[in-house]
Design a protein around this motif. Sequence first.
Motif, PDB file in Angstrom:
ATOM      1  N   VAL A  47       2.583  13.068 -72.452  1.00 19.77           N
ATOM      2  CA  VAL A  47       3.550  11.971 -72.536  1.00 19.77           C
ATOM      3  C   VAL A  47       2.926  10.689 -73.076  1.00 19.77           C
ATOM      4  CG1 VAL A  47       5.011  12.928 -70.731  1.00 19.77           C
ATOM      5  CG2 VAL A  47       3.166  11.361 -70.102  1.00 19.77           C
ATOM      6  N   PHE A  48       1.604  10.693 -73.253  1.00 21.09           N
ATOM      7  CA  PHE A  48       0.929   9.553 -73.871  1.00 21.09           C
ATOM      8  C   PHE A  48      -0.370  10.067 -74.455  1.00 21.09           C
ATOM      9  CE2 PHE A  48      -2.296   6.168 -73.561  1.00 21.09           C
ATOM     10  CZ  PHE A  48      -1.700   5.179 -74.334  1.00 21.09           C
ATOM     11  N   GLU A  49      -0.654   9.702 -75.693  1.00 20.75           N
ATOM     12  CA  GLU A  49      -1.890  10.147 -76.329  1.00 20.75           C
ATOM     13  C   GLU A  49      -2.268   9.170 -77.425  1.00 20.75           C
ATOM     14  OE1 GLU A  49       0.611  13.477 -78.918  1.00 20.75           O
ATOM     15  OE2 GLU A  49      -0.904  14.098 -77.472  1.00 20.75           O
ATOM     16  N   GLY A  50      -3.422   9.417 -78.040  1.00 18.46           N
ATOM     17  CA  GLY A  50      -3.884   8.548 -79.112  1.00 18.46           C
ATOM     18  C   GLY A  50      -4.947   7.558 -78.708  1.00 18.46           C
ATOM     19  N   GLU A  51      -5.339   7.547 -77.416  1.00 17.29           N
ATOM     20  CA  GLU A  51      -6.385   6.632 -76.939  1.00 17.29           C
ATOM     21  C   GLU A  51      -7.638   7.381 -76.512  1.00 17.29           C
ATOM     22  OE1 GLU A  51      -6.758   3.402 -77.000  1.00 17.29           O
ATOM     23  OE2 GLU A  51      -4.858   3.203 -78.054  1.00 17.29           O
ATOM     24  N   GLY A  52      -7.746   8.651 -76.890  1.00 13.53           N
ATOM     25  CA  GLY A  52      -8.935   9.419 -76.549  1.00 13.53           C
ATOM     26  C   GLY A  52      -8.913   9.888 -75.105  1.00 13.53           C
ATOM     27  N   ARG A  53     -10.081   9.948 -74.505  1.00  6.32           N
ATOM     28  CA  ARG A  53     -10.261  10.490 -73.165  1.00  6.32           C
ATOM     29  C   ARG A  53      -9.691   9.545 -72.105  1.00  6.32           C
ATOM     30  NH1 ARG A  53     -14.295  14.199 -72.666  1.00  6.32           N
ATOM     31  NH2 ARG A  53     -15.189  13.264 -70.797  1.00  6.32           N
TER      32      ARG A  53
END
Length: 373
Positions: free
Chosen positions: A329-335
Amino acid sequence: MIIYPGRKNTISLLIFGAAFLAGCSAEENDEQPEENAGETEEAAGSVTEAQTEDWDVEVMAENLDVPWSLNIHEDTYYMTNRGGDVIEVNGGERERLSLNTSDEVANEGEGGLLGFVLAEDFADSREGYAYYTYRQDNGTLANRVAAVERENSQWNETEILLDDIPGSRIHNGGRLEIGPDGYLYATAGDSDEPSLAQDQDSLAGSILRMTVEGEVPEDNPFEDSYVYSYGHRNPQGLAWNSDGQLYSSEHGPNAQDEINVIESGNNYGWPEITGSESAEGLETPVIQSESTTWAPSGTAFFEDTLLAAGLRGESLYAYDEEAEEMNAVFEGEGRLRDVKTEDGDVYVLTNNTDGRGTPAENDDRLLRLTPGE
Protein backbone atom coordinates in the motif's frame (compact mmCIF):
# COMPACT_ATOMS: atom_id res chain seq x y z
CA MET A 1 0.46 15.42 -2.35
CA ILE A 2 3.67 16.75 -0.85
CA ILE A 3 6.59 15.87 -3.15
CA TYR A 4 10.08 15.93 -1.72
CA PRO A 5 13.57 15.16 -3.04
CA GLY A 6 14.90 11.63 -2.99
CA ARG A 7 13.76 8.24 -4.19
CA LYS A 8 10.90 8.24 -6.69
CA ASN A 9 7.41 8.39 -5.21
CA THR A 10 5.39 5.28 -5.92
CA ILE A 11 2.79 6.01 -3.29
CA SER A 12 -0.48 4.14 -2.88
CA LEU A 13 -3.27 3.46 -0.40
CA LEU A 14 -5.20 0.22 -0.55
CA ILE A 15 -8.95 0.76 -0.50
CA PHE A 16 -9.96 -1.69 2.18
CA GLY A 17 -13.73 -1.26 1.74
CA ALA A 18 -16.42 1.21 2.60
CA ALA A 19 -16.28 0.60 6.35
CA PHE A 20 -12.51 1.14 6.47
CA LEU A 21 -12.71 4.32 4.39
CA ALA A 22 -15.40 5.66 6.68
CA GLY A 23 -13.04 5.12 9.61
CA CYS A 24 -10.20 6.86 7.79
CA SER A 25 -12.26 9.94 7.18
CA ALA A 26 -13.70 10.67 10.91
CA GLU A 27 14.69 -11.15 6.58
CA GLU A 28 16.09 -13.54 6.91
CA ASN A 29 16.02 -13.91 3.58
CA ASP A 30 16.74 -10.29 4.32
CA GLU A 31 18.63 -10.28 7.57
CA GLN A 32 21.79 -12.31 6.93
CA PRO A 33 24.85 -10.12 6.36
CA GLU A 34 27.46 -12.88 6.37
CA GLU A 35 25.53 -16.12 6.00
CA ASN A 36 23.25 -15.66 3.01
CA ALA A 37 22.16 -19.29 3.09
CA GLY A 38 18.89 -19.75 1.29
CA GLU A 39 18.42 -16.08 0.52
CA THR A 40 16.00 -15.57 -2.31
CA GLU A 41 16.65 -13.00 -5.00
CA GLU A 42 12.94 -12.50 -5.64
CA ALA A 43 11.53 -9.25 -4.34
CA ALA A 44 7.86 -8.53 -3.71
CA GLY A 45 6.70 -9.07 -7.26
CA SER A 46 3.84 -11.42 -6.46
CA VAL A 47 2.06 -9.06 -4.08
CA THR A 48 -1.58 -8.68 -5.09
CA GLU A 49 -2.36 -5.60 -7.16
CA ALA A 50 -4.88 -3.32 -5.46
CA GLN A 51 -7.11 -0.39 -6.28
CA THR A 52 -5.22 2.62 -4.96
CA GLU A 53 -5.33 6.28 -4.24
CA ASP A 54 -2.64 8.70 -3.09
CA TRP A 55 -1.20 9.37 0.31
CA ASP A 56 -0.17 12.85 1.33
CA VAL A 57 3.43 12.45 2.50
CA GLU A 58 5.40 14.68 4.84
CA VAL A 59 9.02 14.27 5.93
CA MET A 60 9.14 14.55 9.73
CA ALA A 61 12.88 13.80 10.11
CA GLU A 62 15.76 12.91 7.82
CA ASN A 63 19.47 12.03 7.85
CA LEU A 64 18.82 9.32 10.46
CA ASP A 65 21.56 6.74 11.02
CA VAL A 66 20.22 3.15 10.94
CA PRO A 67 17.01 3.87 12.88
CA TRP A 68 15.15 0.88 14.31
CA SER A 69 12.20 1.72 16.55
CA LEU A 70 9.68 4.58 16.63
CA ASN A 71 7.58 5.89 19.51
CA ILE A 72 5.26 8.90 19.49
CA HIS A 73 4.34 10.88 22.59
CA GLU A 74 2.29 14.04 22.23
CA ASP A 75 4.18 16.04 19.57
CA THR A 76 7.56 14.34 19.96
CA TYR A 77 8.95 11.39 17.97
CA TYR A 78 11.39 9.09 19.77
CA MET A 79 13.59 6.85 17.60
CA THR A 80 16.41 4.48 18.45
CA ASN A 81 19.40 3.87 16.22
CA ARG A 82 21.43 0.69 16.31
CA GLY A 83 24.51 2.59 17.47
CA GLY A 84 22.93 3.26 20.88
CA ASP A 85 21.28 6.68 20.67
CA VAL A 86 17.74 7.97 21.10
CA ILE A 87 16.78 10.64 18.58
CA GLU A 88 14.02 13.03 19.65
CA VAL A 89 12.25 15.23 17.10
CA ASN A 90 9.74 17.92 17.97
CA GLY A 91 8.78 20.35 15.22
CA GLY A 92 11.99 21.83 13.88
CA GLU A 93 13.99 20.79 16.94
CA ARG A 94 16.03 17.59 17.00
CA GLU A 95 18.19 16.07 19.72
CA ARG A 96 20.42 13.00 19.56
CA LEU A 97 20.79 11.67 23.10
CA SER A 98 23.07 8.89 24.27
CA LEU A 99 21.63 5.91 26.12
CA ASN A 100 24.00 5.05 28.96
CA THR A 101 23.92 1.30 29.54
CA SER A 102 25.60 -1.03 32.04
CA ASP A 103 27.37 -2.79 29.14
CA GLU A 104 28.27 -1.11 25.87
CA VAL A 105 25.71 -1.56 23.10
CA ALA A 106 27.13 -4.00 20.53
CA ASN A 107 26.25 -2.53 17.14
CA GLU A 108 27.28 -5.65 15.23
CA GLY A 109 25.44 -7.30 12.33
CA GLU A 110 21.75 -7.00 13.18
CA GLY A 111 22.48 -6.27 16.82
CA GLY A 112 22.50 -2.95 18.63
CA LEU A 113 19.93 -0.74 20.29
CA LEU A 114 16.73 -2.19 18.86
CA GLY A 115 13.33 -2.12 20.55
CA PHE A 116 12.24 0.88 22.58
CA VAL A 117 8.91 1.74 24.19
CA LEU A 118 7.82 4.56 26.47
CA ALA A 119 6.18 3.79 29.80
CA GLU A 120 2.44 4.33 29.94
CA ASP A 121 3.02 7.10 32.50
CA PHE A 122 5.93 8.60 30.56
CA ALA A 123 4.58 12.15 30.83
CA ASP A 124 5.21 12.02 34.58
CA SER A 125 7.86 9.34 35.04
CA ARG A 126 10.05 10.02 31.96
CA GLU A 127 10.70 6.28 31.92
CA GLY A 128 10.79 3.69 29.16
CA TYR A 129 12.17 0.28 28.20
CA ALA A 130 14.90 -0.75 25.78
CA TYR A 131 16.07 -3.97 24.12
CA TYR A 132 19.74 -4.03 23.17
CA THR A 133 22.62 -6.31 22.23
CA TYR A 134 25.84 -6.47 24.27
CA ARG A 135 28.89 -8.70 24.69
CA GLN A 136 29.13 -10.90 27.76
CA ASP A 137 32.41 -11.35 29.63
CA ASN A 138 33.21 -14.44 27.53
CA GLY A 139 32.73 -12.44 24.33
CA THR A 140 29.39 -14.01 23.40
CA LEU A 141 26.68 -11.71 22.07
CA ALA A 142 23.49 -11.54 24.12
CA ASN A 143 20.43 -9.31 24.41
CA ARG A 144 18.67 -7.77 27.37
CA VAL A 145 15.59 -5.78 28.29
CA ALA A 146 16.27 -2.79 30.54
CA ALA A 147 14.32 -0.01 32.21
CA VAL A 148 15.58 3.42 31.14
CA GLU A 149 14.93 7.01 32.15
CA ARG A 150 15.36 10.36 30.44
CA GLU A 151 17.11 12.93 32.60
CA ASN A 152 19.47 15.86 32.01
CA SER A 153 19.44 15.55 28.20
CA GLN A 154 20.39 11.90 28.22
CA TRP A 155 18.87 8.48 28.72
CA ASN A 156 20.15 6.21 31.48
CA GLU A 157 19.61 2.53 32.15
CA THR A 158 18.11 2.23 35.63
CA GLU A 159 17.54 -1.53 35.93
CA ILE A 160 18.10 -4.73 33.98
CA LEU A 161 14.71 -6.43 33.71
CA LEU A 162 15.69 -9.52 31.71
CA ASP A 163 19.21 -10.61 30.85
CA ASP A 164 21.02 -13.31 28.87
CA ILE A 165 18.61 -13.52 25.94
CA PRO A 166 20.71 -15.47 23.40
CA GLY A 167 22.18 -13.23 20.72
CA SER A 168 24.20 -13.42 17.53
CA ARG A 169 25.14 -11.26 14.57
CA ILE A 170 21.77 -12.30 13.14
CA HIS A 171 18.33 -13.28 14.48
CA ASN A 172 18.12 -11.07 17.56
CA GLY A 173 14.41 -10.27 17.21
CA GLY A 174 14.28 -7.06 19.23
CA ARG A 175 10.76 -5.63 19.10
CA LEU A 176 9.43 -4.31 22.41
CA GLU A 177 5.82 -3.29 23.11
CA ILE A 178 3.44 -2.85 26.04
CA GLY A 179 0.29 -4.89 25.54
CA PRO A 180 -3.29 -3.91 26.39
CA ASP A 181 -2.86 -6.00 29.56
CA GLY A 182 -0.10 -3.64 30.74
CA TYR A 183 2.62 -6.26 30.40
CA LEU A 184 5.86 -5.84 28.48
CA TYR A 185 6.35 -8.08 25.43
CA ALA A 186 9.65 -8.70 23.60
CA THR A 187 10.48 -10.70 20.48
CA ALA A 188 13.60 -12.88 20.66
CA GLY A 189 15.14 -14.48 17.56
CA ASP A 190 16.67 -17.95 17.49
CA SER A 191 20.18 -16.38 17.64
CA ASP A 192 21.17 -18.40 14.54
CA GLU A 193 20.65 -21.65 16.47
CA PRO A 194 17.33 -23.00 15.14
CA SER A 195 17.03 -25.79 17.70
CA LEU A 196 16.76 -23.24 20.53
CA ALA A 197 13.37 -22.16 19.19
CA GLN A 198 12.00 -25.58 20.26
CA ASP A 199 13.66 -25.49 23.67
CA GLN A 200 11.18 -24.19 26.26
CA ASP A 201 14.08 -23.66 28.67
CA SER A 202 15.69 -21.15 26.30
CA LEU A 203 14.60 -17.55 25.81
CA ALA A 204 15.64 -17.68 22.15
CA GLY A 205 13.10 -18.09 19.35
CA SER A 206 10.28 -16.83 21.57
CA ILE A 207 7.91 -14.04 22.32
CA LEU A 208 8.57 -13.06 25.93
CA ARG A 209 6.12 -11.52 28.42
CA MET A 210 6.95 -9.82 31.70
CA THR A 211 5.71 -7.20 34.11
CA VAL A 212 7.20 -3.73 33.72
CA GLU A 213 9.22 -4.52 36.85
CA GLY A 214 10.75 -7.55 35.11
CA GLU A 215 8.79 -10.27 36.91
CA VAL A 216 7.16 -13.34 35.36
CA PRO A 217 3.36 -12.81 35.26
CA GLU A 218 1.41 -15.43 37.19
CA ASP A 219 -0.69 -16.31 34.13
CA ASN A 220 2.26 -16.96 31.79
CA PRO A 221 1.80 -20.39 30.17
CA PHE A 222 4.94 -22.05 31.59
CA GLU A 223 5.77 -21.97 35.27
CA ASP A 224 8.44 -19.41 36.25
CA SER A 225 9.14 -18.70 32.57
CA TYR A 226 9.08 -15.50 30.53
CA VAL A 227 8.24 -17.53 27.39
CA TYR A 228 4.76 -16.64 26.10
CA SER A 229 5.05 -18.45 22.74
CA TYR A 230 7.91 -20.29 21.08
CA GLY A 231 9.00 -21.91 17.82
CA HIS A 232 9.84 -18.52 16.25
CA ARG A 233 12.73 -17.84 13.88
CA ASN A 234 13.19 -14.07 13.90
CA PRO A 235 10.02 -12.21 14.92
CA GLN A 236 10.27 -8.42 14.65
CA GLY A 237 6.72 -7.08 14.91
CA LEU A 238 4.06 -7.02 17.64
CA ALA A 239 0.61 -5.43 17.41
CA TRP A 240 -2.83 -5.94 18.96
CA ASN A 241 -6.14 -5.42 17.21
CA SER A 242 -9.16 -3.74 18.82
CA ASP A 243 -10.23 -7.08 20.32
CA GLY A 244 -6.88 -7.46 22.08
CA GLN A 245 -5.64 -10.21 19.75
CA LEU A 246 -1.85 -10.24 19.34
CA TYR A 247 -0.28 -10.51 15.87
CA SER A 248 3.42 -10.90 15.10
CA SER A 249 5.52 -10.67 11.94
CA GLU A 250 8.39 -13.08 11.38
CA HIS A 251 11.25 -13.56 8.91
CA GLY A 252 11.29 -16.92 7.14
CA PRO A 253 14.31 -18.99 6.03
CA ASN A 254 13.95 -18.77 2.25
CA ALA A 255 11.19 -16.24 1.74
CA GLN A 256 8.26 -17.91 3.60
CA ASP A 257 7.88 -14.84 5.81
CA GLU A 258 4.96 -15.05 8.23
CA ILE A 259 2.17 -13.22 9.97
CA ASN A 260 1.09 -15.16 13.06
CA VAL A 261 -1.79 -14.82 15.49
CA ILE A 262 -0.15 -15.36 18.86
CA GLU A 263 -1.80 -17.42 21.58
CA SER A 264 -0.34 -18.08 25.01
CA GLY A 265 1.76 -21.24 25.17
CA ASN A 266 1.56 -22.14 21.48
CA ASN A 267 4.43 -23.52 19.40
CA TYR A 268 4.84 -21.80 16.03
CA GLY A 269 6.87 -24.55 14.48
CA TRP A 270 10.35 -23.29 13.61
CA PRO A 271 12.44 -25.17 12.54
CA GLU A 272 10.15 -28.23 12.39
CA ILE A 273 7.78 -26.65 9.84
CA THR A 274 8.02 -23.64 7.55
CA GLY A 275 5.71 -21.89 5.11
CA SER A 276 2.59 -23.92 4.33
CA GLU A 277 3.82 -27.07 6.10
CA SER A 278 1.83 -28.36 9.04
CA ALA A 279 2.23 -30.83 11.88
CA GLU A 280 0.21 -31.80 14.90
CA GLY A 281 0.69 -29.42 17.82
CA LEU A 282 2.41 -26.75 15.71
CA GLU A 283 0.78 -23.51 14.64
CA THR A 284 0.76 -22.38 11.01
CA PRO A 285 0.80 -18.68 10.03
CA VAL A 286 -2.41 -16.91 9.05
CA ILE A 287 -0.53 -15.87 5.91
CA GLN A 288 2.98 -16.50 4.58
CA SER A 289 4.90 -15.11 1.63
CA GLU A 290 5.62 -18.41 -0.16
CA SER A 291 8.43 -17.68 -2.67
CA THR A 292 8.19 -13.91 -2.24
CA THR A 293 10.22 -11.96 0.33
CA TRP A 294 8.55 -9.38 2.56
CA ALA A 295 11.12 -9.41 5.40
CA PRO A 296 8.49 -7.87 7.70
CA SER A 297 9.65 -5.86 10.68
CA GLY A 298 7.49 -3.41 12.68
CA THR A 299 3.71 -3.81 12.65
CA ALA A 300 0.74 -1.66 13.65
CA PHE A 301 -3.03 -1.64 13.24
CA PHE A 302 -4.70 1.09 11.17
CA GLU A 303 -8.32 0.82 12.21
CA ASP A 304 -8.52 -2.99 12.21
CA THR A 305 -6.14 -3.61 9.33
CA LEU A 306 -2.67 -4.93 10.12
CA LEU A 307 0.20 -3.00 8.53
CA ALA A 308 3.73 -4.42 8.29
CA ALA A 309 6.93 -2.58 7.34
CA GLY A 310 8.87 -4.57 4.73
CA LEU A 311 12.66 -4.50 4.53
CA ARG A 312 13.71 -6.50 1.50
CA GLY A 313 10.18 -6.18 0.15
CA GLU A 314 10.65 -2.37 0.29
CA SER A 315 6.93 -1.81 0.89
CA LEU A 316 4.37 -1.12 3.55
CA TYR A 317 2.03 -4.10 3.47
CA ALA A 318 -1.59 -4.41 4.57
CA TYR A 319 -3.07 -7.78 5.52
CA ASP A 320 -6.50 -8.29 3.96
CA GLU A 321 -7.81 -10.91 6.36
CA GLU A 322 -10.97 -11.69 4.41
CA ALA A 323 -9.15 -12.21 1.09
CA GLU A 324 -6.12 -13.76 2.81
CA GLU A 325 -3.78 -11.44 0.91
CA MET A 326 -0.91 -9.11 1.71
CA ASN A 327 -1.05 -5.97 -0.42
CA ALA A 328 1.63 -3.33 -0.93
CA VAL A 329 0.00 0.00 0.00
CA PHE A 330 3.07 2.25 0.04
CA GLU A 331 6.39 1.86 -1.75
CA GLY A 332 9.18 3.78 -3.43
CA GLU A 333 11.15 4.70 -0.28
CA GLY A 334 13.27 1.55 -0.09
CA ARG A 335 13.55 -0.51 3.07
CA LEU A 336 11.01 0.12 5.84
CA ARG A 337 11.84 -0.84 9.45
CA ASP A 338 8.95 0.35 11.60
CA VAL A 339 5.38 1.62 11.34
CA LYS A 340 3.15 3.38 13.86
CA THR A 341 -0.34 4.89 13.61
CA GLU A 342 -1.52 7.99 15.41
CA ASP A 343 -4.61 10.20 15.04
CA GLY A 344 -5.54 8.81 11.61
CA ASP A 345 -2.02 9.08 10.19
CA VAL A 346 0.54 6.37 9.45
CA TYR A 347 4.24 6.89 10.26
CA VAL A 348 6.96 4.82 8.58
CA LEU A 349 10.66 4.67 9.36
CA THR A 350 12.98 3.89 6.45
CA ASN A 351 16.10 1.73 6.88
CA ASN A 352 18.28 2.27 3.82
CA THR A 353 21.49 3.06 5.75
CA ASP A 354 21.75 -0.37 7.39
CA GLY A 355 24.28 -1.71 4.88
CA ARG A 356 21.74 -3.59 2.78
CA GLY A 357 19.85 -0.74 1.20
CA THR A 358 20.71 1.93 -1.34
CA PRO A 359 20.47 5.24 0.53
CA ALA A 360 18.93 8.16 -1.28
CA GLU A 361 19.77 11.76 -0.46
CA ASN A 362 18.93 12.54 3.18
CA ASP A 363 18.18 8.91 4.13
CA ASP A 364 17.06 7.61 6.50
CA ARG A 365 13.72 9.30 7.06
CA LEU A 366 10.64 9.38 9.21
CA LEU A 367 7.59 9.90 6.98
CA ARG A 368 4.01 10.77 7.91
CA LEU A 369 1.39 9.33 5.55
CA THR A 370 -2.08 10.85 5.54
CA PRO A 371 -4.83 9.18 3.48
CA GLY A 372 -5.53 11.32 0.42
CA GLU A 373 -8.99 12.60 -0.32
